[in-house]
Motif scaffolding. Structure first.
Motif, short mmCIF file in Angstrom:
data_model
loop_
_atom_site.label_atom_id
_atom_site.label_comp_id
_atom_site.label_asym_id
_atom_site.label_seq_id
_atom_site.Cartn_x
_atom_site.Cartn_y
_atom_site.Cartn_z
N VAL A 51 34.32 26.59 -17.68
CA VAL A 51 35.32 26.33 -18.72
C VAL A 51 35.64 24.84 -18.73
CG1 VAL A 51 36.34 28.63 -18.53
CG2 VAL A 51 37.25 26.77 -17.14
N LYS A 52 36.21 24.38 -19.84
CA LYS A 52 36.61 22.98 -19.91
C LYS A 52 37.84 22.72 -19.06
CE LYS A 52 34.49 22.24 -24.45
NZ LYS A 52 34.73 21.90 -25.88
N SER A 53 38.75 23.69 -19.04
CA SER A 53 39.90 23.63 -18.15
C SER A 53 40.37 25.06 -17.92
CB SER A 53 41.04 22.79 -18.74
OG SER A 53 41.75 23.51 -19.73
N ASN A 54 41.00 25.30 -16.76
CA ASN A 54 41.49 26.64 -16.47
C ASN A 54 42.64 27.03 -17.40
OD1 ASN A 54 39.67 27.07 -14.35
ND2 ASN A 54 41.02 26.06 -12.87
N ALA A 55 43.39 26.03 -17.88
CA ALA A 55 44.52 26.30 -18.76
C ALA A 55 44.07 26.64 -20.18
CB ALA A 55 45.47 25.11 -18.79
N LYS A 56 43.00 26.00 -20.64
CA LYS A 56 42.45 26.27 -21.97
C LYS A 56 40.93 26.17 -21.89
CE LYS A 56 43.09 25.34 -26.87
NZ LYS A 56 43.83 24.57 -27.91
N PRO A 57 40.28 27.30 -21.65
CA PRO A 57 38.84 27.31 -21.37
C PRO A 57 37.98 26.55 -22.38
CG PRO A 57 39.76 29.43 -20.85
CD PRO A 57 40.86 28.64 -21.50
N GLY A 58 38.20 26.75 -23.68
CA GLY A 58 37.43 26.02 -24.67
C GLY A 58 35.97 26.44 -24.77
N THR A 59 35.61 27.56 -24.15
CA THR A 59 34.23 28.07 -24.20
C THR A 59 34.28 29.57 -24.48
OG1 THR A 59 34.09 28.65 -21.85
CG2 THR A 59 33.59 26.36 -22.45
N VAL B 23 33.93 31.68 -22.24
CA VAL B 23 34.21 32.25 -20.91
C VAL B 23 35.71 32.21 -20.60
CG1 VAL B 23 33.77 32.06 -18.43
CG2 VAL B 23 31.95 31.49 -20.08
N THR B 24 36.22 33.31 -20.06
CA THR B 24 37.57 33.35 -19.49
C THR B 24 37.54 34.37 -18.36
OG1 THR B 24 39.93 33.55 -19.97
CG2 THR B 24 38.47 35.13 -21.05
N GLY B 25 38.69 34.68 -17.78
CA GLY B 25 38.72 35.67 -16.72
C GLY B 25 39.76 35.39 -15.67
N THR B 26 39.49 35.86 -14.45
CA THR B 26 40.45 35.73 -13.36
C THR B 26 39.85 34.98 -12.18
OG1 THR B 26 39.77 37.87 -12.43
CG2 THR B 26 41.62 37.88 -13.99
N SER B 27 40.71 34.26 -11.48
CA SER B 27 40.32 33.52 -10.28
C SER B 27 40.72 34.32 -9.04
CB SER B 27 41.01 32.16 -10.25
OG SER B 27 40.94 31.58 -8.96
N LYS C 36 40.75 38.75 -29.46
CA LYS C 36 41.18 37.46 -28.90
C LYS C 36 39.99 36.58 -28.59
CE LYS C 36 45.82 37.97 -27.03
NZ LYS C 36 46.68 37.71 -25.86
N ASN C 37 40.22 35.28 -28.65
CA ASN C 37 39.17 34.28 -28.41
C ASN C 37 39.22 33.83 -26.95
OD1 ASN C 37 37.48 32.08 -28.37
ND2 ASN C 37 38.32 31.13 -30.22
N PRO C 38 38.15 34.05 -26.17
CA PRO C 38 38.15 33.61 -24.77
C PRO C 38 38.49 32.12 -24.61
CG PRO C 38 36.26 35.00 -25.21
CD PRO C 38 36.91 34.73 -26.54
N ILE D 40 42.72 31.04 -17.67
CA ILE D 40 42.31 31.74 -16.46
C ILE D 40 43.56 32.30 -15.79
CG2 ILE D 40 41.24 31.51 -14.19
CD1 ILE D 40 39.28 31.27 -16.56
N GLN D 41 43.48 33.54 -15.33
CA GLN D 41 44.64 34.19 -14.71
C GLN D 41 44.45 34.33 -13.20
OE1 GLN D 41 45.71 37.87 -16.69
NE2 GLN D 41 45.62 36.94 -18.73
N TYR D 42 45.58 34.47 -12.49
CA TYR D 42 45.59 34.55 -11.03
C TYR D 42 46.46 35.72 -10.59
CZ TYR D 42 44.04 29.69 -11.53
OH TYR D 42 43.36 28.55 -11.90
#
Length: 317
Positions: free
Chosen positions: A128-136, A138-142, A283-285, A290-292
């Protein structure tokens, strides 16, 4: 269900990152590809939590979704082959468990929505480009665990420890990230450390054996290769009275002494909620942070504790 499908497809078509979205298949089922890097307790629990989380949201395999589960057996080449299969099959969503599996998928598709889990830091893994706003796509959990607190746990359990062996795989990005945090924590409290890296599972026994007489304890993060080989690590370490503090509870079950760790089953369920938001709500990934998991729990292997003759401080119980 049909209405939700159409909404998801319409929203996906508008994604700025070019997601393919969830299209209606001839059999009416959403196709979900799941790639797991390797079998071990934590990743297995992560997978089960994801499937159970989907079911709780009304998405059951064989009814309204079709799950294609594949295990890469800790081989990067297998990860790429599996990822390509999912793309060729035109899956609607891919769930990737562990960093190397996630990277293989993300490298091959920018269109299919991808949710990841058991990835310590998606940003540094370039998912992702950043964990706060992926911009790709891809998303998910850490699965970032409290590495600093784990080093603190080590010091409380082994108060006379002077030197720690940092055991991890040299091929896992997530391990480098965690080890850096652990080393900084050691620096804060005056603990010395020695790197002990492996590049394949066949090196585990020899590398752990090389630490005998050099370290007072071993720390290992949520490293997939070490987790899969923890029985070997524990056998050598425990025979030589070296306590092992690990990154997650599954490693404790396999013989490590203790950890403060997260619940990988719950992490899988949390990831499933994100997947549902994509396949049901459109929703758009790229816009899903990213969630924890917030809560960590103490896990102690009582057999290992007894074998080492260690008393766990009462304030840790």
């Amino acid at each position: 269900m049909k209405k939700s499908f159409l909404l998801a497809a319409a929203a996906a078509a508008a994604f700025t990152v070019g997601l393919s979205g969830c299209s209606k298949k001839a059999d009416g089922k959403i196709k979900i590809g799941i790639i797991q890097l390797v079998e071990h307790t934590a990743l297995d629990a992560n997978y089960k939590g994801f499937v159970d989380g989907l079911a709780e949201a009304g998405y059951e395999n064989g009814k309204n979704i079709s799950i294609d589960y594949q295990n890469a057996q800790n081989e990067q080449a297998n990860c790429a082959t599996i990822a390509q299969k999912f793309i060729n099959d035109q899956d609607d969503l891919i769930f990737a468990i562990a960093t190397p599996a996630a990277q293989a998928v993300a490298n091959l598709t920018k269109n299919i929505p991808v949710v990841v889990s058991s990835v310590t830091d998606p940003e540094s893994a370039k998912l992702v480009k950043s964990n706060a706003k992926p911009g790709t796509n891809v998303t998910g959990t850490s699965d970032l665990t409290p590495c600093e607190a784990q080093i603190g746990l080590l010091k409380k359990i082994v108060p006379d420890a002077k030197t720690v062996g940092m055991l991890y795989c040299s091929n896992e990005q997530n391990s480098f990230f965690q080890i850096a945090i652990a080393k900084a924590a050691c620096d804060k409290i005056g603990l010395s450390y020695i790197d002990a890296t492996v590049s394949n599972s066949n090196e585990l026994q020899q590398v752990v054996q090389s630490l005998v007489g050099k370290v007072d304890a071993i720390y290992t993060p949520t490293d997939n290769m070490i987790a899969a080989g923890m029985a070997t690590v524990a056998q050598v370490a425990n025979q030589n009275k070296i306590p092992v503090i690990s990154g997650e509870a599954g490693m404790v079950q396999s013989g490590a002494l203790a950890t403060y760790g997260i619940d990988y089953y719950e992490l899988g369920k949390q990831t499933a909620k994100m997947a549902v938001e994509i396949i049901r709500d459109g929703k758009n990934p790229a816009e899903m942070p990213i969630q924890y998991l917030e809560n960590c729990t103490l896990a102690v292997n009582e057999s290992t504790r007894d074998a080492l003759g260690i008393t766990i401080p009462a304030d840790l119980k």
